[in-house]
Design a protein around this motif. Structure first.
Motif, PDB file in Angstrom:
ATOM      1  N   VAL A  78      -3.694  -7.021  -0.914  1.00  0.00           N
ATOM      2  CA  VAL A  78      -3.097  -6.841   0.190  1.00  0.00           C
ATOM      3  C   VAL A  78      -2.627  -5.282   0.292  1.00  0.00           C
ATOM      4  N   ILE A  79      -3.134  -4.525   1.118  1.00  0.00           N
ATOM      5  CA  ILE A  79      -2.898  -3.266   1.270  1.00  0.00           C
ATOM      6  C   ILE A  79      -1.325  -2.645   1.827  1.00  0.00           C
ATOM      7  N   GLN A  80      -1.090  -3.717   2.570  1.00  0.00           N
ATOM      8  CA  GLN A  80       0.118  -3.338   3.313  1.00  0.00           C
ATOM      9  C   GLN A  80       0.738  -4.716   3.929  1.00  0.00           C
ATOM     10  N   LYS A  81       2.011  -5.068   3.724  1.00  0.00           N
ATOM     11  CA  LYS A  81       2.350  -6.419   3.808  1.00  0.00           C
ATOM     12  C   LYS A  81       2.585  -6.737   5.408  1.00  0.00           C
ATOM     13  N   GLY A  82       2.798  -7.847   6.001  1.00  0.00           N
ATOM     14  CA  GLY A  82       2.964  -7.969   7.500  1.00  0.00           C
ATOM     15  C   GLY A  82       4.311  -8.751   7.694  1.00  0.00           C
ATOM     16  N   TYR A  83       4.697  -8.800   8.920  1.00  0.00           N
ATOM     17  CA  TYR A  83       6.030  -9.495   9.071  1.00  0.00           C
ATOM     18  C   TYR A  83       5.973 -10.310  10.610  1.00  0.00           C
ATOM     19  N   ALA A  84       6.641 -11.432  10.458  1.00  0.00           N
ATOM     20  CA  ALA A  84       6.473 -12.429  11.661  1.00  0.00           C
ATOM     21  C   ALA A  84       8.063 -12.814  11.932  1.00  0.00           C
TER      22      ALA A  84
END
Length: 271
Positions: free
Chosen positions: A248-254
């Motif tokens: 995971v290079i950069q986390k996501g958000y929802a």
């Protein structure tokens, strides 16, 4: 003195007596008039009796018998006619009474039927009115429910959109903290307090956004999902199953299931 003079004198005496009585009882006018009329009638009767006596004086005994017989026949005929008329009257009166009873019975029956019909009509009107009112109330209740549901949805959407803008503005502040923690030297005693402060700050921020429906997308070792993840590279790796996230290079958000920012990942292509 002749009989006519006697009778005339008698009538005059009655008139005089009536006049004297009228004078003595002037306060009762009706009684005076009645007495005067009675006296006048008595005088007329006396005159008729005188006329009959004069006619009888000119008749022979045979003629008197004939006249008397004729008078008796006339009286009998009058009585018979009176009886016949009385019977006819009684018959018609009975028929009228019977007809009246029939009409009254019919009227009572009509009144009874009319009352029952009227009550039935009123009952039907009340039932129709109650049904119509119930339908109108149900329709209004459904309309109110739709309005409340729509309002709640709009409020929820407005709240979500408002929070969405806030989270989008907050994400650029979270990512530097994550990078700072990732690249920090945890073996450096001088940076130990700084790292602890960063971790506490990061924990408080993540706890706050999760409380408001924000989900952090960190799919390491999970099956790749293009709906929430963005693959920036596919690398063969026998240790990780194909099409699974190996980094995971950069986390996501929802936010409440709605993607705000996809996670940047490296996907394994297997052997």
């Amino acid at each position: 003195m002749s009989e006519q003079e006697k009778q005339t004198g008698t009538a005059e005496e009655q008139v005089n007596e009536s006049a004297e009585t009228s004078t003595q009882n002037s306060e009762n006018q009706e009684e005076v008039k009645a007495q005067a009329a009675e006296a006048e009638s008595a005088e007329e009767a006396a005159e008729e009796e005188i006329d009959i006596l004069e006619v009888a004086a000119n008749l022979t005994p045979e003629q008197l018998r004939t006249e008397l017989y004729s008078a008796r026949l006339s009286i009998k005929q009058l009585k018979d006619e009176k009886n016949h008329l009385q019977k006819e009257f009684d018959r018609k009166l009975g028929a009228l009474q019977q007809e009246k009873s029939t009409v009254m019975a019919q009227y009572d029956e009509y009144k009874k039927n009319a009352t029952a019909e009227y009550e039935d009509k009123q009952k039907k009107i009340i039932e129709v009115t109650q049904k119509k009112l119930a339908e109108e109330v149900a329709a209004k209740e459904e309309e109110v429910k739709r309005i409340l549901t729509r309002s709640e949805n709009e409020i929820s959407k407005a709240k979500s959109f408002a929070l969405e803008g806030f989270v989008k503005d907050l994400i650029p502040s979270i990512e530097p903290l994550e990078k700072a923690l990732f690249y920090s030297d945890r073996n450096n005693e001088q940076q130990k307090d700084l790292i602890a402060g960063l971790e506490m700050t990061m924990e408080l921020i993540l706890k706050a956004i999760k409380k408001n429906g924000v989900e952090v997308i960190d799919p390491l070792n999970e099956l790749f999902d293009p709906n929430y993840q963005q693959a920036i590279q596919h690398i063969p790796n026998p240790a990780v199953p194909a099409n699974h996230v190996m980094g995971v290079i950069q986390k996501g958000y929802a936010l409440n299931g709605r993607l705000l920012k996809p996670a940047l990942v490296v996907v394994s292509s297997g052997m």
